[in-house]
Design a protein around this motif. Structure first.
Motif, PDB file in Angstrom:
ATOM      1  N   ILE A 356       6.939  -2.442   4.174  1.00 12.48           N
ATOM      2  CA  ILE A 356       7.283  -2.575   2.755  1.00 12.48           C
ATOM      3  C   ILE A 356       6.424  -3.648   2.103  1.00 12.48           C
ATOM      4  O   ILE A 356       5.899  -3.481   0.985  1.00 12.48           O
ATOM      5  N   LEU A 357       6.267  -4.750   2.803  1.00 16.32           N
ATOM      6  CA  LEU A 357       5.455  -5.847   2.285  1.00 16.32           C
ATOM      7  C   LEU A 357       3.992  -5.421   2.148  1.00 16.32           C
ATOM      8  O   LEU A 357       3.322  -5.744   1.150  1.00 16.32           O
ATOM      9  N   LYS A 359       2.813  -2.399   1.652  1.00 22.59           N
ATOM     10  CA  LYS A 359       2.682  -1.477   0.528  1.00 22.59           C
ATOM     11  C   LYS A 359       2.703  -2.223  -0.802  1.00 22.59           C
ATOM     12  O   LYS A 359       1.905  -1.922  -1.714  1.00 22.59           O
ATOM     13  N   ALA A 360       3.563  -3.223  -0.919  1.00 19.78           N
ATOM     14  CA  ALA A 360       3.630  -4.001  -2.161  1.00 19.78           C
ATOM     15  C   ALA A 360       2.322  -4.750  -2.398  1.00 19.78           C
ATOM     16  O   ALA A 360       1.795  -4.777  -3.522  1.00 19.78           O
ATOM     17  N   GLU A 363      -0.480  -2.179  -3.405  1.00 19.20           N
ATOM     18  CA  GLU A 363      -0.346  -1.704  -4.781  1.00 19.20           C
ATOM     19  C   GLU A 363      -0.673  -2.800  -5.786  1.00 19.20           C
ATOM     20  O   GLU A 363      -1.336  -2.549  -6.808  1.00 19.20           O
ATOM     21  N   LEU A 364      -0.232  -4.017  -5.522  1.00 20.25           N
ATOM     22  CA  LEU A 364      -0.551  -5.119  -6.434  1.00 20.25           C
ATOM     23  C   LEU A 364      -2.054  -5.388  -6.454  1.00 20.25           C
ATOM     24  O   LEU A 364      -2.634  -5.665  -7.517  1.00 20.25           O
TER      25      LEU A 364
END
Length: 755
Positions: A356-357, A359-360, A363-364
């Motif tokens: 999850i981290l 992917k964040a 994307e950022l």
């Protein structure tokens, strides 16, 4: 001389039975009494003289003592004296041994403190003097900072340890100094472990960097000269002379502490604390070695290799194929339920949060990259050079000055800070995610190998190595992945916080810039209510104008596409008409870019023939079309039925008089009596450059994608239609015909193609 017991007994019997020792007859009076007394004294004296000359066993003296009374033993007295001497000598030896042990203890303690001071001094010379001089070399040394990584933490813990000893204000000879030393080391053991384990884990990288310097002989000789001149008293010629000291120092702590313990009395008040300190130093080295082993395994498997297909094929072997086949078999057994999966909820939770981290962060990073690209495009626009049709001279002047200030000063400074504080940290953080991700994947592979040998009782060398590797990777991930997730999350929040602060600073700078001009405008003197009414009305008016502009652009884009006859289009249209039903001919209303297999990339306005109104899966949103050679799928929403329009004149009318005005245009006017003139208009195309083209000779002209082009001749002098003579930016030249595209233009009088 010495006599035996038998000889002594005989001698005593003779003495007692001799005439001189026979008892005289009893007489009355003092004379007889005196004689008996003298006789007894003589016997006693004679026995003493013989006993003094002859050494006999103790039993004989006891016999004489029983007969004649108590007699002192000189041998016992001498033995007591010898025992006293031995005790005194033993006490003196023990005192001397204690003194020597205390002296050795003091020397060992003093050695620990002195070598620590000397060790810290050498590290400071290396990291301050030598490093600063090496940084002055030209060209700059590549990756010089990598050689000094984590050494600052090592110097910090060493300095703090010496500082704690100095604060005690005691000498090593003080009885309480040893206790102070042990407490200081125990209190800092955690910090010492953290500093040294990172340094030792990175030490292989230090040697690799130095070996890279040694391969360049001229550069290495220059470095040796700088090192020798920077520390002449040390007589060192390499950086590894200094940088290996922490590796040696951490291993020397247990030896020094055990030496102090060896020469410390067990009854010493600090002996128990000293024993604990020595044991802690040994355990500290064991943990550091284990951590270094873990890091070596992690470094081996977390690297990403960009191998070509040829390299991958060359790496194939019977062993690797068998191993991958066994893993695939085990994986299929898991997925089909033949073998239950090994579930580790703690590990699964850590990995889930990591993904999850990741992917964040990804994307950022992508969003920030797009944001910077848009900012570059914005800065490239020179709006101050355009006429914005603003009311009043001051408003136009202020607008230009504000725009120039934003483009030249405020936005460039904002962009530089954005790259430094936000984008570069995000890039680094994204790169850091690669290592743990590869390690997680490798752990899954090793788990499949481990499951196949887990039930075996006896493992061979290779199987034991596989089991150890899996356990090492699993332990390493369980230990360090929570720390990595926490640090990565902190960096992500810090990056977002920095972005918010930058946005706030940008707004403040723009507010300050605009305020410096707005006080000179008429509306600046309005009260608050009137100002907001004026601002609201102005915004609404501009919004209506913008909406009208957008609507006009949308109407133009949505205008029906009319194919203008040309030599190429007519041929292609005729070929489609001959091959397909005219109802199957469609035209693209917009450009299409292929996003999946079997998709086509086409330009707006191109003609295609629809073969099927669905794909192989029955999806009616994708139609199969023939685009003149390649066949593929395009979105149905981008297709509209083609309507052919010709430029032939209408049939003559008795009430119509046609006049031709100018070459290339045909305008019909109705001259019936005094009726007003009515003109007919048809939609047409504008020719644009579809791609960038660079001229290769003086007969050609360069094009930029998207700029309008006027076609003079749709062929060259030989009639070849692959080249077209065009005019662009006031220059004429030939360009490839397939680099040109026709797009719908505004409604105007019908014109010939490319005119």
């Amino acid at each position: 001389m010495d006599l035996s017991l038998r000889d002594m007994t005989e001698w005593t019997r003779q003495k007692i039975g001799s005439p001189s020792m026979k008892r005289a007859p009893r007489t009355n009076g003092s004379t007889e009494s005196l004689r008996r007394q003298e006789t007894a004294e003589e016997r006693t004296k004679e026995v003493k003289e013989v006993a003094g000359q002859v050494r006999v066993p103790r039993t004989v003296f006891e016999m004489v003592k029983d007969m004649d009374g108590p007699v002192e033993d000189p041998a016992e007295e001498e033995e007591q004296e010898n025992e006293a001497v031995r005790k005194k000598k033993a006490a003196a030896e023990q005192a001397a041994a204690r003194e020597r042990a205390a002296q050795r203890q003091l020397m060992a303690t003093q050695e620990l403190v002195d070598t620590e001071k000397n060790y810290l001094k050498h590290l400071q010379i290396c990291t301050v003097t030598i490093r600063s001089n090496l940084q002055k070399l030209q060209p700059p040394l590549a990756n010089l900072d990598g050689m000094f990584q984590h050494i600052d933490e090592v110097m910090d813990v060493s300095g703090r340890l010496l500082s704690l000893l100095d604060q005690a204000q005691m000498q090593p000879s003080d009885p309480q100094y040893l206790e102070t030393l042990c407490k200081a080391f125990l209190n800092m053991s955690r910090d010492i472990e953290m500093a040294y384990k990172e340094y030792l884990a990175n030490y292989n990288n230090i040697t690799e960097i130095e070996n890279g310097y040694k391969q360049k002989e001229a550069l290495w000789m220059e470095m040796v000269k700088v090192i020798k001149s920077s520390a002449p008293e040390v007589n060192a010629s390499t950086l590894s002379f200094f940088l290996v000291m922490p590796v040696q120092r951490i291993a020397r702590y247990p030896l020094l502490l055990q030496t102090i313990q060896k020469h410390t009395d067990v009854q010493h008040p600090a002996y128990a604390l000293l024993e604990q300190t020595a044991h802690t130093a040994v355990q500290l080295n064991c943990r550091i070695n284990e951590y270094k082993r873990f890091r070596e395994v992690a470094d081996k498997y977390k690297k990403t290799e960009n191998l070509t297909i040829k390299d991958k094929i060359n790496r194939l072997s019977g062993h690797s194929i068998a191993k991958k086949t066994a893993r695939l078999s085990q994986y299929i057994k898991h997925e089909t339920g033949m073998v239950p999966k090994v579930k580790d909820e703690e590990f699964d939770a850590l990995v889930g949060f990591f993904y999850i981290l990741e992917k964040a962060i990804t994307e950022l990073h992508d969003n920030m990259d797009a944001y910077l690209s848009h900012l570059q495009w914005f800065l490239s626009c020179r709006t101050e050079e355009a006429d914005l049709d603003l009311e009043g001279e001051k408003a136009a002047l202020f607008s230009k000055e504000i725009t120039v200030a934003l483009r030249q000063w405020i936005y460039p400074a904002y962009e530089a800070r954005l790259k430094t504080l936000v984008f570069k940290p995000l890039c680094s953080l994204r790169e850091l995610m690669t290592g743990p991700r590869n390690l997680i994947r490798k752990r899954q592979d090793k788990l499949l190998d481990f499951e196949m040998i887990e039930e075996k009782s006896n493992l061979n060398y290779d199987e034991q190595a596989v089991a150890n590797t899996y356990k090492t990777i699993n332990t390493l991930l369980l230990t360090e992945l929570p720390q990595f997730n926490g640090k990565a999350l902190q960096l992500l929040w810090a990056t977002l916080g920095a972005f918010s602060c930058l946005q706030k600073d940008l707004a403040a700078d723009m507010e300050q810039l605009v305020t410096s001009f707005t006080h000179q405008l008429p509306h600046s003197y309005l009260d608050s209510r009137a100002f907001w009414e004026w601002a609201e009305g102005s915004v609404l008016e501009e919004a209506r104008r913008l909406e009208a502009l957008c609507q006009s652009v949308q109407d133009e884009l949505n205008a029906p596409i009319v194919q203008v006859p040309s030599s190429v289009s007519e041929k292609w249209l005729k070929a489609l008409m001959d091959k397909y039903n005219p109802e199957k001919i469609y035209q693209l209303t917009g450009p299409v870019v292929a996003t999946r297999d079997l998709d086509l990339t086409l330009n707006k306005g191109e003609l295609v023939a629809v073969i099927s109104e669905m794909d192989t899966r029955g999806d009616r949103r994708r139609w199969l079309v023939d685009a003149g050679g390649p066949r593929g799928y395009v979105p149905a929403s981008k297709l509209t039925r083609y309507q052919h329009v010709t430029t032939d004149p209408p049939p003559p009318s008795p009430h119509l008089t046609a006049t031709s005005i100018g070459p290339g245009s045909r305008r019909h006017s109705y001259t019936l009596g005094a009726q007003p003139v009515v003109s007919m208009t048809l939609p047409c195309f504008q020719v644009y450059a579809g791609y960038d083209f660079t001229a290769r000779s003086s007969h050609e002209v360069s094009l930029r994608a998207g700029e309008p082009v006027r076609v003079v001749d749709p062929h060259d002098k030989r009639g070849n239609t692959e080249w077209s003579l065009v005019e662009v930016r006031g220059q004429r030249g030939y360009v490839p015909s397939n680099y040109l595209a026709m797009l719908p233009s505004v409604v105007a009088s019908p014109t010939l193609p490319y005119h």
